[in-house]
Design a protein around this motif. Structure first.
Motif, mmCIF file in Angstrom:
data_model
loop_
_atom_site.group_PDB
_atom_site.id
_atom_site.type_symbol
_atom_site.label_atom_id
_atom_site.label_comp_id
_atom_site.label_asym_id
_atom_site.label_seq_id
_atom_site.Cartn_x
_atom_site.Cartn_y
_atom_site.Cartn_z
ATOM 1 N N UNK A 111 -4.770 8.315 -7.063
ATOM 2 C CA UNK A 111 -5.668 7.319 -6.451
ATOM 3 C C UNK A 111 -5.513 7.447 -4.943
ATOM 4 N N UNK A 112 -6.624 7.378 -4.243
ATOM 5 C CA UNK A 112 -6.577 7.393 -2.776
ATOM 6 C C UNK A 112 -6.518 5.954 -2.274
ATOM 7 N N UNK A 113 -5.609 5.705 -1.342
ATOM 8 C CA UNK A 113 -5.428 4.346 -0.831
ATOM 9 C C UNK A 113 -5.761 4.272 0.666
ATOM 10 N N UNK A 114 -6.387 3.173 1.033
ATOM 11 C CA UNK A 114 -6.621 2.909 2.468
ATOM 12 C C UNK A 114 -6.113 1.495 2.761
ATOM 13 N N UNK A 115 -5.177 1.404 3.691
ATOM 14 C CA UNK A 115 -4.662 0.102 4.120
ATOM 15 C C UNK A 115 -5.376 -0.295 5.404
ATOM 16 N N UNK A 149 -1.420 13.061 1.214
ATOM 17 C CA UNK A 149 -2.716 13.352 0.612
ATOM 18 C C UNK A 149 -3.505 12.117 0.195
ATOM 19 N N UNK A 150 -2.819 11.092 -0.260
ATOM 20 C CA UNK A 150 -3.583 10.001 -0.882
ATOM 21 C C UNK A 150 -3.492 8.679 -0.136
ATOM 22 N N UNK A 151 -3.168 8.712 1.142
ATOM 23 C CA UNK A 151 -3.165 7.433 1.880
ATOM 24 C C UNK A 151 -3.602 7.597 3.338
ATOM 25 N N UNK A 152 -4.370 6.620 3.791
ATOM 26 C CA UNK A 152 -4.727 6.505 5.197
ATOM 27 C C UNK A 152 -4.610 5.027 5.578
ATOM 28 N N UNK A 153 -4.348 4.785 6.856
ATOM 29 C CA UNK A 153 -4.326 3.414 7.384
ATOM 30 C C UNK A 153 -5.473 3.297 8.377
ATOM 31 N N UNK A 180 0.835 -1.207 0.000
ATOM 32 C CA UNK A 180 0.000 0.000 0.000
ATOM 33 C C UNK A 180 0.873 1.263 0.000
ATOM 34 N N UNK A 181 2.005 1.205 0.681
ATOM 35 C CA UNK A 181 2.856 2.400 0.723
ATOM 36 C C UNK A 181 3.468 2.659 -0.657
ATOM 37 N N UNK A 182 3.925 1.604 -1.320
ATOM 38 C CA UNK A 182 4.512 1.808 -2.659
ATOM 39 C C UNK A 182 3.452 2.225 -3.665
ATOM 40 N N UNK A 183 2.277 1.577 -3.596
ATOM 41 C CA UNK A 183 1.204 1.927 -4.542
ATOM 42 C C UNK A 183 0.792 3.390 -4.383
ATOM 43 N N UNK A 184 0.731 3.846 -3.140
ATOM 44 C CA UNK A 184 0.282 5.228 -2.918
ATOM 45 C C UNK A 184 1.312 6.225 -3.435
ATOM 46 N N UNK A 185 2.574 5.845 -3.368
ATOM 47 C CA UNK A 185 3.618 6.729 -3.888
ATOM 48 C C UNK A 185 3.581 6.751 -5.416
ATOM 49 N N UNK A 186 3.361 5.585 -6.018
ATOM 50 C CA UNK A 186 3.381 5.475 -7.488
ATOM 51 C C UNK A 186 2.128 6.041 -8.154
ATOM 52 N N UNK A 187 1.026 6.125 -7.403
ATOM 53 C CA UNK A 187 -0.260 6.524 -8.008
ATOM 54 C C UNK A 187 -0.877 7.694 -7.236
ATOM 55 N N UNK A 188 -0.348 8.896 -7.428
ATOM 56 C CA UNK A 188 -0.830 10.026 -6.624
ATOM 57 C C UNK A 188 -2.294 10.399 -6.872
#
Ligand SMILES: C[S@@+](CC[C@H](N)C(=O)[O-])C[C@H]1O[C@@H](n2cnc3c(N)ncnc32)[C@H](O)[C@@H]1O
Length: 243
Positions: free
Chosen positions: A63-67, A98-102, A53-61
């Motif tokens: 898209x919002x990611x939630x782990x 901006x684009x990630x939350x856990x 999830x951390x790599x995906x969120x860095x590569x895809x600004x």
């Protein structure tokens, strides 16, 4: 390495309210507000230590990611990975992740955390196989869970599933099929097989690195859930058949 007790772990996650959501049900139907935009939301259910999830969120600004995980210590470890991936110190609070939350919660409660149509993609990466038949209902691809995922996914909704467990994969294909769901890009050997089958930009999880490194087969498939996603898929198949 600094060792932390249970209290230390709690303190570490409490300090990171910019990144870690401890009461995610509050945001049901409001996740777009949490991110401050209408970008698609992709969720990894059972993210473990958070490499993917951390790599995906860095590569895809965009898209919002939630782990998601249910253990404090895994959420804390994932928060370290996210901060490293985004180049942010743990001591810095109120930073623009901006684009990630856990989010800390049990996936059994997913419908309390996300509203209908709120998510665009669910990643199930190396979910616990629960090999005993009496525990089948705990498998994250059991119909009881998949029906909940169908509710929270939107018209473009998909599930991307990968595992090292052949028996979980067989169970899951049957489960998706029994629910009348369309599967595509099924692979019984994600890292081997045809050369064109493996995408070098593919982001690996912790478990994937470990198992693929031992030469074990990785099984993968995508489940097309939303009507729009299904229509797009059928169109692309028609295009392929005509060319
Ligand atoms: C085998 S690990 C895989 C971790 C990671 N996805 C990877 O591929 O490296 C499964 C993870 O799912 C989490 N998990 C299992 N059941 C869960 C549930 N019901 N709710 C939240 N997390 C769960 C576990 O805590 C664990 O971190």
């Amino acid at each position: 390495m600094r060792l932390r007790g249970r209290k230390g772990i709690r303190e570490a996650i409490e300090r990171q309210r910019d990144l870690i959501v401890l009461e995610p049900a509050i945001y049901k139907g409001k996740w777009a507000e949490v991110f401050g935009n209408d970008n698609p939301i992709h969720v990894e259910l059972g993210m473990g230590k958070g490499r993917f999830i951390s790599e995906m969120s860095k590569l895809n600004p965009h898209i919002n990611f939630i782990g998601v995980d249910m253990y404090d210590e895994l959420i804390r470890r994932a928060s370290e990975k996210v901060r490293i991936a985004h180049g942010i110190e743990e001591s810095e609070t109120d930073v623009s992740l901006e684009n990630i939350r856990l989010a800390l919660f049990n996936i059994e409660r997913i419908e309390e955390v996300f509203d209908a149509n709120e998510l665009q993609r669910i990643y199930l990466n190396f979910s616990d196989p629960w090999p005993k038949k009496k525990h089948a209902r705990r498998r994250l691809t059991h119909a009881g869970f998949v029906n909940k995922y169908k509710e929270v996914l939107n018209g473009k909704g998909q599930i991307h599933f990968k595992t090292d467990s052949r028996s979980l994969f067989e169970f899951s294909l049957n489960s998706f099929s029994d629910l009348g769901l369309r599967m595509r890009n099924i692979s019984l050997d994600l890292h081997g097989g045809f050369e064109e089958g493996f995408n070098p930009d593919h982001v690996m999880t912790e478990y994937e690195t470990k198992f693929a490194g031992r030469g074990m087969n990785i099984f993968r498939c995508e489940v097309v859930i939303g009507e729009e996603a299904l229509a797009e898929h059928l169109d692309s198949l028609q295009g392929e058949q005509q060319s």
